[in-house]
Design an enzyme around this catalytic site. Structure first.
Site, short mmCIF file in Angstrom:
data_model
loop_
_atom_site.label_atom_id
_atom_site.label_comp_id
_atom_site.label_asym_id
_atom_site.label_seq_id
_atom_site.Cartn_x
_atom_site.Cartn_y
_atom_site.Cartn_z
N SER A 193 1.26 -0.80 -0.24
CA SER A 193 0.33 -0.28 0.20
C SER A 193 0.65 1.24 -0.09
O SER A 193 1.45 1.26 0.53
CB SER A 193 -0.84 0.65 1.19
OG SER A 193 -1.68 0.72 1.41
N TYR B 134 -1.93 -1.29 10.71
CA TYR B 134 -2.40 -1.88 9.81
C TYR B 134 -0.80 -1.39 8.95
O TYR B 134 -0.67 -2.68 8.03
CB TYR B 134 -3.99 -1.23 8.57
CG TYR B 134 -3.99 -1.57 7.18
CD1 TYR B 134 -4.21 -2.73 7.09
CD2 TYR B 134 -3.70 -0.69 6.27
CE1 TYR B 134 -4.31 -2.84 5.70
CE2 TYR B 134 -3.98 -1.09 5.26
CZ TYR B 134 -3.77 -2.01 4.90
OH TYR B 134 -3.55 -1.98 3.04
N LYS C 250 1.81 -3.63 6.39
CA LYS C 250 2.34 -3.76 5.11
C LYS C 250 3.62 -3.50 4.60
O LYS C 250 4.29 -3.82 4.16
CB LYS C 250 1.25 -3.02 4.42
CG LYS C 250 0.04 -3.57 4.66
CD LYS C 250 -0.18 -4.32 3.34
CE LYS C 250 -1.61 -4.77 3.66
NZ LYS C 250 -1.67 -5.97 2.76
P1 NAD Z 1 -10.63 -7.09 0.86
O1 NAD Z 1 -11.13 -7.34 2.86
O2 NAD Z 1 -12.02 -7.14 0.25
O3 NAD Z 1 -10.64 -8.49 0.78
C1 NAD Z 1 -9.14 -9.12 1.74
C2 NAD Z 1 -9.39 -10.66 2.06
O4 NAD Z 1 -9.09 -11.46 2.37
C3 NAD Z 1 -11.29 -11.46 2.49
O5 NAD Z 1 -11.94 -11.73 1.61
C4 NAD Z 1 -11.16 -11.98 3.30
O6 NAD Z 1 -11.96 -12.56 3.40
C5 NAD Z 1 -9.61 -12.74 3.61
N1 NAD Z 1 -8.62 -12.36 4.46
C6 NAD Z 1 -8.50 -11.98 5.92
N2 NAD Z 1 -7.24 -12.37 7.03
C7 NAD Z 1 -7.82 -13.55 6.11
C8 NAD Z 1 -6.77 -14.69 6.59
N3 NAD Z 1 -6.69 -15.33 7.83
N4 NAD Z 1 -6.69 -16.36 6.02
C9 NAD Z 1 -7.44 -16.31 4.36
N5 NAD Z 1 -8.36 -14.72 4.30
C10 NAD Z 1 -8.72 -14.22 4.84
O7 NAD Z 1 -9.51 -6.62 0.73
P2 NAD Z 1 -9.18 -5.57 0.11
O8 NAD Z 1 -9.31 -4.69 -0.50
O9 NAD Z 1 -9.58 -6.71 -1.62
O10 NAD Z 1 -7.84 -5.41 -0.69
C11 NAD Z 1 -6.98 -6.50 -0.07
C12 NAD Z 1 -5.43 -6.92 -0.22
O11 NAD Z 1 -5.03 -5.58 -0.58
C13 NAD Z 1 -5.22 -6.79 0.96
O12 NAD Z 1 -4.23 -7.20 2.11
C14 NAD Z 1 -5.52 -4.63 1.45
O13 NAD Z 1 -4.51 -4.47 2.53
C15 NAD Z 1 -4.42 -4.21 0.09
N6 NAD Z 1 -4.82 -3.19 0.06
C16 NAD Z 1 -6.23 -2.86 0.01
C17 NAD Z 1 -6.25 -1.33 0.14
C18 NAD Z 1 -7.75 -1.21 -0.02
O14 NAD Z 1 -8.09 0.05 -0.24
N7 NAD Z 1 -8.92 -1.93 -0.24
C19 NAD Z 1 -5.33 0.10 -0.51
C20 NAD Z 1 -4.34 -0.60 -0.40
C21 NAD Z 1 -3.54 -2.31 0.12
C1 WQD Z 2 -8.95 9.93 0.73
C2 WQD Z 2 -9.51 11.04 1.18
C3 WQD Z 2 -9.77 11.95 3.03
C4 WQD Z 2 -13.84 9.52 4.00
C5 WQD Z 2 -7.03 4.91 2.91
C6 WQD Z 2 -5.91 3.95 4.15
C7 WQD Z 2 -4.43 3.10 3.12
C8 WQD Z 2 -5.53 2.49 2.33
C9 WQD Z 2 -6.74 3.43 1.26
C10 WQD Z 2 -5.33 0.35 2.23
C11 WQD Z 2 -9.09 11.65 2.56
C12 WQD Z 2 -11.24 11.66 2.85
C13 WQD Z 2 -12.67 10.19 3.60
C14 WQD Z 2 -15.49 10.48 4.33
C15 WQD Z 2 -13.71 12.18 3.86
N1 WQD Z 2 -5.97 1.58 2.34
N2 WQD Z 2 -12.68 11.41 3.33
N3 WQD Z 2 -14.88 11.84 4.58
O1 WQD Z 2 -7.16 8.00 4.16
O2 WQD Z 2 -5.89 7.85 1.16
O3 WQD Z 2 -6.19 5.65 2.50
O4 WQD Z 2 -7.32 4.06 2.00
O5 WQD Z 2 -3.48 -0.14 2.17
O6 WQD Z 2 -3.48 2.42 3.69
O7 WQD Z 2 -5.06 4.58 4.36
O8 WQD Z 2 -8.22 6.63 2.15
O9 WQD Z 2 -10.93 6.99 1.18
O10 WQD Z 2 -10.10 6.71 3.69
O11 WQD Z 2 -9.90 8.52 2.24
O12 WQD Z 2 -13.31 13.68 3.76
O13 WQD Z 2 -15.60 9.86 4.71
O14 WQD Z 2 -11.53 11.54 1.44
O15 WQD Z 2 -9.75 12.69 4.78
O16 WQD Z 2 -8.68 13.10 2.11
P1 WQD Z 2 -6.99 6.74 2.79
P2 WQD Z 2 -9.75 7.74 2.27
#
Ligand code: NAD
Ligand code: WQD
Length: 339
Positions: A125, A150, A154
């Site tokens: 991330s 969290y 990562k």
């Molecule tokens: P998500 O929660 O929709 O998908 C993650 C999946 O992993 C879920 O289906 C959950 O049931 C499964 N899971 C969790 N723990 C588990 C375990 N111990 N064993 C087996 N399955 C397990 O999330 P997503 O948005 O699809 O994210 C996928 C990956 O990408 C995650 O690692 C997340 O941290 C990373 N990521 C997400 C974002 C985002 O904003 N969505 C941003 C950056 C990184």
């Molecule tokens: C985006 C912008 C908020 C909600 C997060 C995690 C990051 C990654 C992606 C997993 C910011 C603003 C948000 C609301 C708002 N996840 N906001 N009102 O914080 O950039 O990233 O998700 O890895 O680790 O930190 O994303 O969508 O929460 O916020 O004004 O109700 O929207 O302040 O500027 P963020 P976000």
């Protein structure tokens, strides 16, 4: 290739499965369904035109169950999505986040190496950059101080996988640093439906649009950005998904250790997203300005040039596609997947 997709029933995993099948790969999914619904996999099969996605309801911390999956399938690589991802919850439950995300990955990697599968693509991330030293952010930008457990999972897992690859160069490790994934498959059949109150901006906007929440709170309008609201690099989830397939093709060329930003390179403010949503979808999004959210930074967007140069990948969807597809999913599935 035959790919193990951990967390494949989740938001990004389900979209990536479609791109994998499109590119001619096959997949085996393990997911404990702690944050997903197996209906996503039924819909993936329907969209990919296959009978069903091979699925095991397995927790990656369960070594015995994982061993069984590896002994039943010849797996060439793993795309590792499984993990907990709610920033606020991680502050409340740090042990659970470290145990699930780090503990689970350590078991997974051990089982992989015992079965001679040493290719892994890891969901990292942009959060690992902390408050970034430079904008746009390149992969050379130093990692920073994360503001929540969290983010640390990562950052730490990047280090764990890097050390494992250094110690045993027969591993191929690709760390993909996602910026802000939004949107949904254009069919409106799969998408993201967070439990409870959404933490992230786009699901909050779509829940206001569908009438589940009265208004959006905009967290701060006094940042040093063009309109005072936070600026992020939103990326369509289908672009993110195709980035994994491009990385997989590179892993095949044997890259050792590689890190890529997956973003568009374009920053949009909170109000840009609100106004684009209203303009494209003709739905009003009432909002009020709230205080800044703890831990937020002003601006975060990528320089995605490395992924384009080395993987031949770049984002193709724009802001209008992102807000259109987010809304298409939400209005067709107002309560997410059926239970
Ligand atoms: P998500 O929660 O929709 O998908 C993650 C999946 O992993 C879920 O289906 C959950 O049931 C499964 N899971 C969790 N723990 C588990 C375990 N111990 N064993 C087996 N399955 C397990 O999330 P997503 O948005 O699809 O994210 C996928 C990956 O990408 C995650 O690692 C997340 O941290 C990373 N990521 C997400 C974002 C985002 O904003 N969505 C941003 C950056 C990184
Ligand atoms: C985006 C912008 C908020 C909600 C997060 C995690 C990051 C990654 C992606 C997993 C910011 C603003 C948000 C609301 C708002 N996840 N906001 N009102 O914080 O950039 O990233 O998700 O890895 O680790 O930190 O994303 O969508 O929460 O916020 O004004 O109700 O929207 O302040 O500027 P963020 P976000």
């Amino acid at each position: 290739m035959n790919i193990l997709v951990t967390g494949g029933a989740g938001y990004i995993g389900s979209h990536t499965l479609i791109e994998l099948y499109k590119a001619g790969h096959t997949a085996v999914v393990v997911d404990n369904l702690s944050n997903s619904n197996p209906e996503s996999l039924r819909r993936v099969a329907e969209l990919a035109g296959i009978e069903q996605v091979p699925f095991y309801k397995v927790d990656i911390r369960d070594r015995e169950a994982l061993e069984k999956v590896f002994s039943q399938h010849k797996l060439d690589a793993c795309i590792h999505f499984a993990g907990l991802k709610a920033v606020g919850e991680s502050v409340e439950k740090p042990w659970e986040y470290y145990e699930n995300n780090i503990g689970g990955t350590l078991v997974l990697v051990d089982v992989m190496r015992q079965h001679g599968c040493k290719n892994i693509i890891f969901s990292s991330s942009a959060t690992v950059y902390g408050d970034p030293a430079q904008i746009p952010i390149t992969e050379q930008c130093p990692k920073g101080t994360c503001t929540n457990p969290y983010g640390w999972t990562k950052s730490m897992l990047e280090q764990v996988l890097t050390d494992i690859q250094h110690a045993d160069p027969s591993w191929n490790v690709v760390l993909l640093r996602y910026f802000n994934p939004v949107g949904a498959h254009p069919s409106g059949r799969i998408g993201e439906y967070p439990n409870g109150i959404p933490n992230n901006l786009m699901p909050y906007i779509t829940q206001v649009a569908v009438g589940k929440r009265p208004q959006l709170g905009v967290f701060g309008n006094d940042y040093p950005t063009p309109d005072g609201t936070g600026v992020r690099d939103y990326i369509h989830v289908c672009d993110l998904a195709s980035g994994h397939v491009s990385a997989l093709q590179a892993i095949d060329r044997c890259c050792g250790l590689a890190i890529y930003n997956l973003g568009t390179g374009q920053g949009y403010s909170v109000l840009d997203m609100v106004h684009a949503f209203e303009r494209v979808n003709h739905v009003p999004i009432p909002y009020t300005i709230q205080p800044r959210r703890a831990g937020d930074i002003a601006t975060c967007y990528s320089n995605p040039a490395k992924a384009e140069a080395e993987l031949g990948w770049k984002a193709r969807y724009g802001i209008d596609d992102m807000v259109r597809d987010s809304w298409n999913w939400q209005r067709n599935n107002p309560d997410g997947y059926p239970c």
